[in-house]
Structure formats: structure tokens, C-alpha cells
Scaffold this motif. Structure first.
Motif, PDB file in Angstrom:
ATOM      1  N   VAL A  29      31.998 -19.649 -52.922  1.00  0.00           N
ATOM      2  CA  VAL A  29      31.376 -20.179 -54.761  1.00  0.00           C
ATOM      3  C   VAL A  29      30.000 -20.486 -54.608  1.00  0.00           C
ATOM      4  CG1 VAL A  29      30.745 -22.750 -55.584  1.00  0.00           C
ATOM      5  CG2 VAL A  29      33.550 -21.797 -54.390  1.00  0.00           C
ATOM      6  N   THR A  30      29.554 -19.617 -55.657  1.00  0.00           N
ATOM      7  CA  THR A  30      27.634 -19.500 -55.793  1.00  0.00           C
ATOM      8  C   THR A  30      27.467 -21.050 -55.571  1.00  0.00           C
ATOM      9  OG1 THR A  30      27.706 -17.501 -55.872  1.00  0.00           O
ATOM     10  CG2 THR A  30      26.030 -18.722 -56.125  1.00  0.00           C
ATOM     11  N   LEU A  31      26.307 -21.935 -55.351  1.00  0.00           N
ATOM     12  CA  LEU A  31      26.448 -22.920 -55.774  1.00  0.00           C
ATOM     13  C   LEU A  31      24.972 -22.934 -56.189  1.00  0.00           C
ATOM     14  CD1 LEU A  31      26.072 -25.057 -51.831  1.00  0.00           C
ATOM     15  CD2 LEU A  31      27.557 -25.521 -53.811  1.00  0.00           C
ATOM     16  N   LYS A  32      25.185 -23.697 -57.725  1.00  0.00           N
ATOM     17  CA  LYS A  32      24.129 -23.620 -58.887  1.00  0.00           C
ATOM     18  C   LYS A  32      23.585 -24.932 -59.060  1.00  0.00           C
ATOM     19  CE  LYS A  32      26.466 -20.253 -61.529  1.00  0.00           C
ATOM     20  NZ  LYS A  32      26.451 -19.761 -62.175  1.00  0.00           N
ATOM     21  N   VAL A  33      23.996 -26.034 -57.521  1.00  0.00           N
ATOM     22  CA  VAL A  33      24.050 -27.243 -57.736  1.00  0.00           C
ATOM     23  C   VAL A  33      23.180 -27.310 -56.799  1.00  0.00           C
ATOM     24  CG1 VAL A  33      24.861 -28.465 -59.381  1.00  0.00           C
ATOM     25  CG2 VAL A  33      25.718 -28.410 -57.328  1.00  0.00           C
ATOM     26  N   LYS A  34      21.948 -28.437 -56.430  1.00  0.00           N
ATOM     27  CA  LYS A  34      21.263 -28.857 -55.281  1.00  0.00           C
ATOM     28  C   LYS A  34      22.082 -30.019 -54.568  1.00  0.00           C
ATOM     29  CE  LYS A  34      17.252 -29.982 -53.302  1.00  0.00           C
ATOM     30  NZ  LYS A  34      16.651 -31.515 -54.004  1.00  0.00           N
ATOM     31  N   PHE A  35      22.334 -29.910 -53.817  1.00  0.00           N
ATOM     32  CA  PHE A  35      22.814 -31.533 -53.451  1.00  0.00           C
ATOM     33  C   PHE A  35      22.732 -32.626 -51.766  1.00  0.00           C
ATOM     34  CE2 PHE A  35      26.815 -29.306 -52.223  1.00  0.00           C
ATOM     35  CZ  PHE A  35      26.591 -29.458 -51.450  1.00  0.00           C
ATOM     36  N   ASP A  36      22.198 -33.278 -51.906  1.00  0.00           N
ATOM     37  CA  ASP A  36      22.187 -33.744 -50.022  1.00  0.00           C
ATOM     38  C   ASP A  36      22.551 -34.510 -49.979  1.00  0.00           C
ATOM     39  OD1 ASP A  36      19.520 -32.161 -49.616  1.00  0.00           O
ATOM     40  OD2 ASP A  36      18.424 -33.440 -50.626  1.00  0.00           O
ATOM     41  N   LYS A  37      23.878 -34.203 -49.032  1.00  0.00           N
ATOM     42  CA  LYS A  37      25.150 -35.029 -48.890  1.00  0.00           C
ATOM     43  C   LYS A  37      24.569 -36.517 -48.636  1.00  0.00           C
ATOM     44  CE  LYS A  37      28.278 -31.616 -47.199  1.00  0.00           C
ATOM     45  NZ  LYS A  37      29.102 -31.400 -46.024  1.00  0.00           N
ATOM     46  N   VAL A  57      28.074 -32.060 -57.568  1.00  0.00           N
ATOM     47  CA  VAL A  57      27.592 -32.429 -58.659  1.00  0.00           C
ATOM     48  C   VAL A  57      25.990 -32.572 -57.591  1.00  0.00           C
ATOM     49  CG1 VAL A  57      27.444 -34.747 -60.390  1.00  0.00           C
ATOM     50  CG2 VAL A  57      30.071 -33.798 -59.517  1.00  0.00           C
ATOM     51  N   GLY A  58      25.106 -32.052 -58.960  1.00  0.00           N
ATOM     52  CA  GLY A  58      23.816 -32.378 -58.446  1.00  0.00           C
ATOM     53  C   GLY A  58      22.770 -31.739 -59.458  1.00  0.00           C
ATOM     54  N   LYS A  59      22.046 -31.836 -59.105  1.00  0.00           N
ATOM     55  CA  LYS A  59      20.985 -31.028 -60.263  1.00  0.00           C
ATOM     56  C   LYS A  59      21.158 -29.581 -60.043  1.00  0.00           C
ATOM     57  CE  LYS A  59      17.948 -35.572 -60.469  1.00  0.00           C
ATOM     58  NZ  LYS A  59      16.993 -36.253 -59.835  1.00  0.00           N
ATOM     59  N   PRO A  60      20.252 -28.842 -61.102  1.00  0.00           N
ATOM     60  CA  PRO A  60      20.105 -27.149 -61.167  1.00  0.00           C
ATOM     61  C   PRO A  60      19.422 -27.027 -60.078  1.00  0.00           C
ATOM     62  CG  PRO A  60      19.919 -27.577 -62.987  1.00  0.00           C
ATOM     63  CD  PRO A  60      20.172 -29.057 -62.485  1.00  0.00           C
ATOM     64  N   THR A  61      19.347 -25.733 -59.479  1.00  0.00           N
ATOM     65  CA  THR A  61      18.932 -25.546 -58.131  1.00  0.00           C
ATOM     66  C   THR A  61      17.246 -24.956 -58.898  1.00  0.00           C
ATOM     67  OG1 THR A  61      20.228 -22.786 -58.998  1.00  0.00           O
ATOM     68  CG2 THR A  61      20.858 -25.098 -56.700  1.00  0.00           C
ATOM     69  N   GLU A  62      16.552 -24.972 -58.122  1.00  0.00           N
ATOM     70  CA  GLU A  62      15.218 -24.437 -58.442  1.00  0.00           C
ATOM     71  C   GLU A  62      15.218 -23.377 -59.574  1.00  0.00           C
ATOM     72  OE1 GLU A  62      11.985 -25.958 -57.796  1.00  0.00           O
ATOM     73  OE2 GLU A  62      13.408 -27.775 -57.015  1.00  0.00           O
ATOM     74  N   ALA A  63      15.656 -22.332 -59.321  1.00  0.00           N
ATOM     75  CA  ALA A  63      15.987 -20.955 -60.169  1.00  0.00           C
ATOM     76  C   ALA A  63      16.722 -21.247 -61.490  1.00  0.00           C
ATOM     77  CB  ALA A  63      16.884 -19.974 -59.504  1.00  0.00           C
ATOM     78  N   LEU A  64      17.621 -22.152 -61.354  1.00  0.00           N
ATOM     79  CA  LEU A  64      18.046 -22.563 -62.939  1.00  0.00           C
ATOM     80  C   LEU A  64      17.590 -23.306 -63.183  1.00  0.00           C
ATOM     81  CD1 LEU A  64      21.885 -22.139 -61.504  1.00  0.00           C
ATOM     82  CD2 LEU A  64      20.352 -20.241 -63.168  1.00  0.00           C
ATOM     83  N   ARG A  65      16.919 -24.492 -63.159  1.00  0.00           N
ATOM     84  CA  ARG A  65      15.928 -25.696 -63.468  1.00  0.00           C
ATOM     85  C   ARG A  65      15.378 -24.866 -65.021  1.00  0.00           C
ATOM     86  NH1 ARG A  65      14.113 -29.516 -58.905  1.00  0.00           N
ATOM     87  NH2 ARG A  65      16.255 -29.920 -58.376  1.00  0.00           N
TER      88      ARG A  65
END
Length: 145
Positions: A29-37, A57-65
């Protein structure tokens, strides 16, 4: 003109094939959300990872914000989704399993530690409707001092 000796050609081909097999990684999977466990103290490894589906579940990565905003998003495979779409995703994932593996079907929630609990609750309600009752949360082990 003498013929070219090709007896070592299969060895060369298998060596190159082996090299590519070793250095190639299979993308899941290419992660599109940024998450810190989040961190936890009592963690267990998944027993059957082949019977597990992942929901990020998380906020979009910097490139997709700029395209998707800064709000918390749900990612299923390689696309963003709404909580209602989780139902169809879980049903499709379960149907892809063999009949003997379906009782071991597990959903792993990989959530950012700053995710609002309301979104996680919405996802859990949909999972309950889809009869996906085995849910695990991904976390990192807490460092002991």
C-alpha cells in the motif's frame, strides 16, 4: 566460423533472475496518510497476517495536503474513503479469503496518535455492522526507563 559456446548462458540468466528477486520489494500500500503509532505496554504480534486487512487513519501527507486539506482521513488500500465505504471494503476483503480463513479475519486499525476518537468510533460502528468483530490497534512498544 566456429559456433559460440552457450553452455553457461542458463547460469547467467538464473543469476540475474536471482539478483532481481532479492532486490525487488513488493509494494502493498502507498501511504497517503501520515500517522505516528501510539505507544503501549502490552503488545502482541499478529498471528495470521494473511487474514488481516488494514485501515489507515490520519492526516494527509505533506504532498497531498494542498489537494485534500489537513483534516483526518481514512485510507483503504490506495484511496481515501468515508466511514460508510468501510462496510463494502470489509465485505470484499472477507470474500477474498478462503472459507477456512474467514473465521480468522481481523481488521487492523493503524491510527495516528492524535486522531479524534469520533472518527475511530465511526469506523468501529461500521465494522460492527459488517460483522468484523476482531479489531486490533497497531502501536509501538513503550520504552522502559
Amino acid at each position: 566460423m566456429p559456433e559460440m559456446n552457450t553452455s553457461s548462458l542458463p547460469d547467467l540468466i538464473f543469476t540475474i533472475l536471482f539478483f532481481f528477486m532479492m532486490v525487488t520489494t513488493m509494494r502493498e500500500v502507498t501511504l497517503k496518510v501520515k500517522f505516528d503509532k501510539p505507544v503501549g505496554t502490552q503488545l502482541e504480534k499478529l498471528a495470521r497476517k494473511s487474514c488481516t486487512s488494514f485501515i489507515y487513519v490520519g492526516k494527509p501527507t505533506e504532498a497531498l495536503r494542498s489537494q485534500f486539506g489537513t483534516g483526518t482521513r481514512i485510507q483503504l488500500n490506495d484511496k481515501y474513503a468515508e466511514p460508510a465505504e468501510v462496510y463494502d471494503y470489509v465485505r470484499a476483503e472477507r470474500s477474498n479469503l478462503g472459507e477456512s480463513d474467514q473465521p480468522f479475519f481481523t481488521v487492523s486499525l493503524k491510527c495516528d496518535h492524535e486522531t479524534p476518537m469520533g472518527i475511530i468510533t465511526d469506523v468501529k460502528q461500521v465494522l460492527r455492522k459488517a460483522y468484523a468483530l476482531k479489531i486490533v490497534y497497531s502501536a509501538n512498544k513503550k520504552e522502559t526507563e
